[in-house]
Write an enzyme that holds these catalytic residues in place. Structure first.
Site, PDB file in Angstrom:
ATOM      1  N   GLY A  15       0.773  -1.243   0.000  1.00 46.33           N
ATOM      2  CA  GLY A  15       0.000   0.000   0.000  1.00 46.33           C
ATOM      3  C   GLY A  15       0.801   1.289   0.000  1.00 46.33           C
ATOM      4  O   GLY A  15       0.316   2.315   0.469  1.00 46.33           O
ATOM      5  N   ASN A  17       1.493   3.033  -2.602  1.00 40.33           N
ATOM      6  CA  ASN A  17       0.777   3.955  -3.500  1.00 40.33           C
ATOM      7  C   ASN A  17      -0.474   4.507  -2.823  1.00 40.33           C
ATOM      8  O   ASN A  17      -0.817   5.673  -3.009  1.00 40.33           O
ATOM      9  CB  ASN A  17       0.417   3.257  -4.819  1.00 40.33           C
ATOM     10  CG  ASN A  17       1.592   3.245  -5.777  1.00 40.33           C
ATOM     11  OD1 ASN A  17       1.938   4.278  -6.360  1.00 40.33           O
ATOM     12  ND2 ASN A  17       2.229   2.095  -5.920  1.00 40.33           N
ATOM     13  N   LYS A  86      -5.725  -8.340  -8.771  1.00 41.26           N
ATOM     14  CA  LYS A  86      -6.785  -9.172  -9.346  1.00 41.26           C
ATOM     15  C   LYS A  86      -7.373  -8.484 -10.571  1.00 41.26           C
ATOM     16  O   LYS A  86      -7.280  -7.261 -10.699  1.00 41.26           O
ATOM     17  CB  LYS A  86      -7.883  -9.379  -8.311  1.00 41.26           C
ATOM     18  CG  LYS A  86      -7.501 -10.359  -7.238  1.00 41.26           C
ATOM     19  CD  LYS A  86      -8.734 -10.986  -6.670  1.00 41.26           C
ATOM     20  CE  LYS A  86      -8.417 -12.235  -5.898  1.00 41.26           C
ATOM     21  NZ  LYS A  86      -9.623 -12.914  -5.454  1.00 41.26           N
ATOM     22  N   ASN A 102      -5.358   2.681 -13.117  1.00 40.41           N
ATOM     23  CA  ASN A 102      -4.438   1.702 -12.532  1.00 40.41           C
ATOM     24  C   ASN A 102      -3.009   2.219 -12.676  1.00 40.41           C
ATOM     25  O   ASN A 102      -2.685   2.877 -13.663  1.00 40.41           O
ATOM     26  CB  ASN A 102      -4.567   0.375 -13.291  1.00 40.41           C
ATOM     27  CG  ASN A 102      -3.566  -0.673 -12.821  1.00 40.41           C
ATOM     28  OD1 ASN A 102      -3.420  -0.920 -11.621  1.00 40.41           O
ATOM     29  ND2 ASN A 102      -2.857  -1.295 -13.760  1.00 40.41           N
ATOM     30  N   HIS A 104       0.825   1.011 -13.183  1.00 37.72           N
ATOM     31  CA  HIS A 104       1.620  -0.151 -13.574  1.00 37.72           C
ATOM     32  C   HIS A 104       3.108   0.243 -13.550  1.00 37.72           C
ATOM     33  O   HIS A 104       3.470   1.300 -14.070  1.00 37.72           O
ATOM     34  CB  HIS A 104       1.227  -0.638 -14.976  1.00 37.72           C
ATOM     35  CG  HIS A 104       1.962  -1.871 -15.376  1.00 37.72           C
ATOM     36  ND1 HIS A 104       1.612  -3.124 -14.893  1.00 37.72           N
ATOM     37  CD2 HIS A 104       3.063  -2.049 -16.144  1.00 37.72           C
ATOM     38  CE1 HIS A 104       2.473  -4.016 -15.373  1.00 37.72           C
ATOM     39  NE2 HIS A 104       3.355  -3.390 -16.131  1.00 37.72           N
ATOM     40  N   ASP A 145      -3.815  -4.311 -18.661  1.00 41.94           N
ATOM     41  CA  ASP A 145      -2.920  -3.154 -18.830  1.00 41.94           C
ATOM     42  C   ASP A 145      -3.075  -2.530 -20.217  1.00 41.94           C
ATOM     43  O   ASP A 145      -2.118  -2.017 -20.778  1.00 41.94           O
ATOM     44  CB  ASP A 145      -1.448  -3.556 -18.619  1.00 41.94           C
ATOM     45  CG  ASP A 145      -1.204  -4.191 -17.261  1.00 41.94           C
ATOM     46  OD1 ASP A 145      -1.877  -3.805 -16.291  1.00 41.94           O
ATOM     47  OD2 ASP A 145      -0.335  -5.078 -17.174  1.00 41.94           O
ATOM     48  N   GLU A 175       5.872   6.404  -9.486  1.00 39.00           N
ATOM     49  CA  GLU A 175       4.542   5.965  -9.057  1.00 39.00           C
ATOM     50  C   GLU A 175       3.873   6.880  -8.036  1.00 39.00           C
ATOM     51  O   GLU A 175       2.714   7.267  -8.200  1.00 39.00           O
ATOM     52  CB  GLU A 175       4.617   4.549  -8.469  1.00 39.00           C
ATOM     53  CG  GLU A 175       5.026   3.511  -9.479  1.00 39.00           C
ATOM     54  CD  GLU A 175       4.879   2.096  -8.952  1.00 39.00           C
ATOM     55  OE1 GLU A 175       3.854   1.788  -8.328  1.00 39.00           O
ATOM     56  OE2 GLU A 175       5.794   1.290  -9.155  1.00 39.00           O
TER      57      GLU A 175
HETATM   58  C1  GAR Z   1       3.395  -1.130  -7.357  1.00 40.55           C
HETATM   59  O1  GAR Z   1       4.692  -1.091  -7.843  1.00 40.55           O
HETATM   60  C2  GAR Z   1       2.392  -1.151  -8.474  1.00 40.55           C
HETATM   61  O2  GAR Z   1       2.790  -0.373  -9.577  1.00 40.55           O
HETATM   62  C3  GAR Z   1       2.382  -2.610  -8.833  1.00 40.55           C
HETATM   63  O3  GAR Z   1       2.446  -3.269  -7.590  1.00 40.55           O
HETATM   64  C4  GAR Z   1       3.127  -2.455  -6.629  1.00 40.55           C
HETATM   65  C5  GAR Z   1       2.247  -2.287  -5.428  1.00 40.55           C
HETATM   66  O4  GAR Z   1       2.933  -1.643  -4.390  1.00 40.55           O
HETATM   67  N1  GAR Z   1       1.223  -2.954  -9.587  1.00 40.55           N
HETATM   68  C6  GAR Z   1       1.201  -3.897 -10.518  1.00 40.55           C
HETATM   69  O5  GAR Z   1       2.156  -4.580 -10.807  1.00 40.55           O
HETATM   70  C7  GAR Z   1      -0.147  -4.065 -11.224  1.00 40.55           C
HETATM   71  N2  GAR Z   1       0.008  -4.802 -12.432  1.00 40.55           N
HETATM   72  P1  GAR Z   1       2.168  -0.913  -3.210  1.00 40.55           P
HETATM   73  O6  GAR Z   1       1.173  -1.922  -2.628  1.00 40.55           O
HETATM   74  O7  GAR Z   1       3.240  -0.586  -2.220  1.00 40.55           O
HETATM   75  O8  GAR Z   1       1.471   0.295  -3.754  1.00 40.55           O
END
Ligand code: GAR
Length: 192
Positions: A15, A17, A86, A102, A104, A145, A175
């Site tokens: 979490g 982000n 998911k 989203n 990525h 994506d 991000e």
């Molecule tokens: C982040 O790097 C996000 O971009 C990626 O998972 C991580 C989650 O981190 N998302 C994906 O790969 C989606 N395809 P977080 O829980 O610390 O935000």
């Protein structure tokens, strides 16, 4: 002044982000949106603790139907996927068309789609000998994506990077900035 746009954030993991969204809302950088609920796909997601600490309502929803129910209860106008691992059910994508974004961790169309998530993305980038990577915020459609790109930011790949080091740099430099910025962009559009 018009009402703020209600945002539901969907998470699966640490979490960071989500934390960026919480912090930027708190310091006024997302003036048109308010996070009303955090919905996790697993009960051990640390993101749930971050949400609780910030006083945001939380829910765990493992089945598609539960996700829809929690969204409906929250009254959310838009959805932010912040490390959500998911695939969203079709009904939700239809109901929230152009209102789901989203983040990525690569420069789409590179290193995205099936099997590319989390640290796997950064591992593949390093194996591919890339000199740069980055992050992308895109609208969510029925594909993986594949929705229209909203924002992208490149980040340097450095000599000696491990997937962990690269992941951290992509998060810090791209991000955590892009996602709040994109959330504000969409909320502003929706509030007009
Ligand atoms: C982040 O790097 C996000 O971009 C990626 O998972 C991580 C989650 O981190 N998302 C994906 O790969 C989606 N395809 P977080 O829980 O610390 O935000």
């Amino acid at each position: 002044m018009s009402e703020k746009i209600k945002v539901a954030v969907l998470v699966s993991g640490g979490g960071t982000n989500l934390q960026a969204l919480i912090d930027k809302e708190a310091d006024g950088q997302i003036p048109d949106a308010h996070i009303v609920k955090v919905i996790a796909s697993r009960e051990d997601a640390f993101a749930l603790e971050r949400a609780a600490k910030a006083g945001i309502e939380t829910a765990v929803a493992k089945e598609p139907q539960q996700v829809m129910e929690e969204l409906q209860k929250s009254g959310a106008d838009m959805i932010v996927l912040a490390g959500y691992m998911k695939v969203l059910p079709k009904e939700i994508i239809e109901r929230y068309r152009n209102k789901i974004i989203n983040i990525h961790p690569s420069l789409i169309p590179k290193y995205c789609g099936k099997g590319f998530y989390g640290k796997r993305v950064h591992k593949a980038v390093l194996e591919g000998g890339e000199k740069e990577s980055g992050a992308t915020v895109h609208f969510v459609d029925e594909g993986m994506d594949s929705g229209p790109i909203l924002l992208q930011k490149a980040v340097e790949v450095k000599e000696g990077d491990t997937p962990e080091i690269l992941q951290r740099r992509v998060m810090e430099q791209a991000e955590w900035k892009l996602l709040p910025q994109a959330a504000q962009m969409i909320a502003k559009e929706l509030s007009i």
